[in-house]
Scaffold this active site. Sequence first.
Site, PDB file in Angstrom:
ATOM      1  N   SER A 199     -50.057   2.182 128.142  1.00 56.76           N
ATOM      2  CA  SER A 199     -49.036   3.013 127.511  1.00 56.76           C
ATOM      3  C   SER A 199     -48.546   2.321 126.239  1.00 56.76           C
ATOM      4  O   SER A 199     -49.338   2.048 125.345  1.00 56.76           O
ATOM      5  CB  SER A 199     -47.918   3.306 128.510  1.00 56.76           C
ATOM      6  N   GLU A 324     -52.096  12.612 131.820  1.00 52.46           N
ATOM      7  CA  GLU A 324     -51.061  11.592 131.656  1.00 52.46           C
ATOM      8  C   GLU A 324     -49.655  12.132 131.927  1.00 52.46           C
ATOM      9  O   GLU A 324     -48.897  11.547 132.693  1.00 52.46           O
ATOM     10  CB  GLU A 324     -51.110  11.034 130.225  1.00 52.46           C
ATOM     11  N   HIS A 416     -50.147   9.554 134.498  1.00 48.96           N
ATOM     12  CA  HIS A 416     -49.808   8.343 133.759  1.00 48.96           C
ATOM     13  C   HIS A 416     -49.595   7.181 134.735  1.00 48.96           C
ATOM     14  O   HIS A 416     -48.950   7.340 135.778  1.00 48.96           O
ATOM     15  CB  HIS A 416     -48.525   8.603 132.972  1.00 48.96           C
TER      16      HIS A 416
END
Length: 493
Positions: A199, A324, A416
């Site tokens: 991320s 995600e 995610h």
Amino acid sequence: MIQTTEYVEVTTSAGRVRGCWRPTTGGRGNPRSAVFLGIPFAEAPVGELRFAAPVPKAPWVGVRDALEFAPTAQRGDPGVTLIPEPSVPGESTLNVNVFTPSPERAASGGGLPVLVWIHGGGYFAGSPASPWYDGRNFNRDDVVTVTISYRLGFDGFGWIDGAPTNRGVRDWLLALEWVQQNIAVFGGDPSRVTIAGQSAGGGAVLTLLGMEKAQHLFHGVYAISGALADVSAARSEAFGRRLAADAGVEPTLAGFRSVDEERLLELQKKATALDPKAMDTIVDEGLPLGPTVDGDLLPRPTRESLRAGVGAGKPLVIGATDDEFTMAMGDAAKVLRWVPTGILLGRMGVAKDRRRAYLAANADVVAKGKARLAGRVLTDRMFRTALLNVVADRGSAPTWLYRFSWASGTFGFAEHCLDVPFFFDCLDGPAMEPLAGPNPPQSLADEVHAAAVAFIRDGDPGWPQAGVSGTARVYDTTTRDVPDAYASVKPLL
């Protein structure tokens, strides 16, 4: 090296540290891992060092215990997060954690390959103290692992008149300098350092890949769901001036230093609150706090640097999960079902002349409903188009592409953060079921982790390069290498 049945000591450039041994898991490779937690690489960023460039840690006398995580830049209870990343109170927030199977300098002068991990959290949250970032099973497979901390949010990235820019980036650089100077005494090879992150951490390592001043500090990059910031100087300054006005101070070092940490964090939270009306700005420009194109460390946007050939000699693995941010649309499912598809795509920034091709390329997602479609568009616009652009920007540079497609038993899709415990091979860690569901497949963790080890060790994860064949490795119940595996994203490019 001094070693007992439990403790182990190593002498760093600033002084001696005491760590301890623990077992690895998996029943193969090295059975033990030595861990050294909370070793400071810089002085505490408080007082006159608040909002300053990081200052290397002064030497200490005697042996410093490195048995517990040190203070984190993240403050307070983060609540329920996808990855368990606890906060630790205290001032000395710039530190490293080292995990090694061989805490002594290699007799030959070489050493083991090294992984340096930069945590995510949107550049304003996150912590290196997560049990998911434990390097024990990379140690099992002969990889020394380091996790680093850095200043977050406005402290790390906010514009202040008279203060150095990109303080969080400068923290990354000093931590990597510490690795270059010290990792050999932990059994690592400073000439074989791979930087990795997820991320915002994935964006961090891409930022470093495109930074001329960082090239001597690492030799490979593994970017998981990388979120580049590249905040413009003008946008960064505007945010800093706004925050100063909210605090009732001048936007200077003296002004911001007069605002206590807790108050500044409250103001930052209000100023960065996600407003649905501003979603287009967030998707197109990212959050206002993050690495800034300052004309100094970052003379140009990262993609421009990559196109200019910066980092072209360094191997890169890059990829994302399939969905995600689809979880963000869960509460909107009942409302979205009544929204015409064309209007939905328009509100999410898909140009009219691209909608038909996008829907055709994502027919499987369309069949699952409007919320799933909206989540896929958000995922594609924020993550998957960006990584394809990075692959294109690098041209023939050694780049490998992957997709993580295995569907969580909790969410029903690959959300995610889901791939992080597979990367670290820590499926036996805490708080796993809320993210992955019951009994996530160890066989898939074996595949993801082994490819990461191969890349860190040899500079090749084991499948064809994206620039040569367009192929990506698709991690799923049956892992396979797929030509044009991101075809469903291309209508947005």
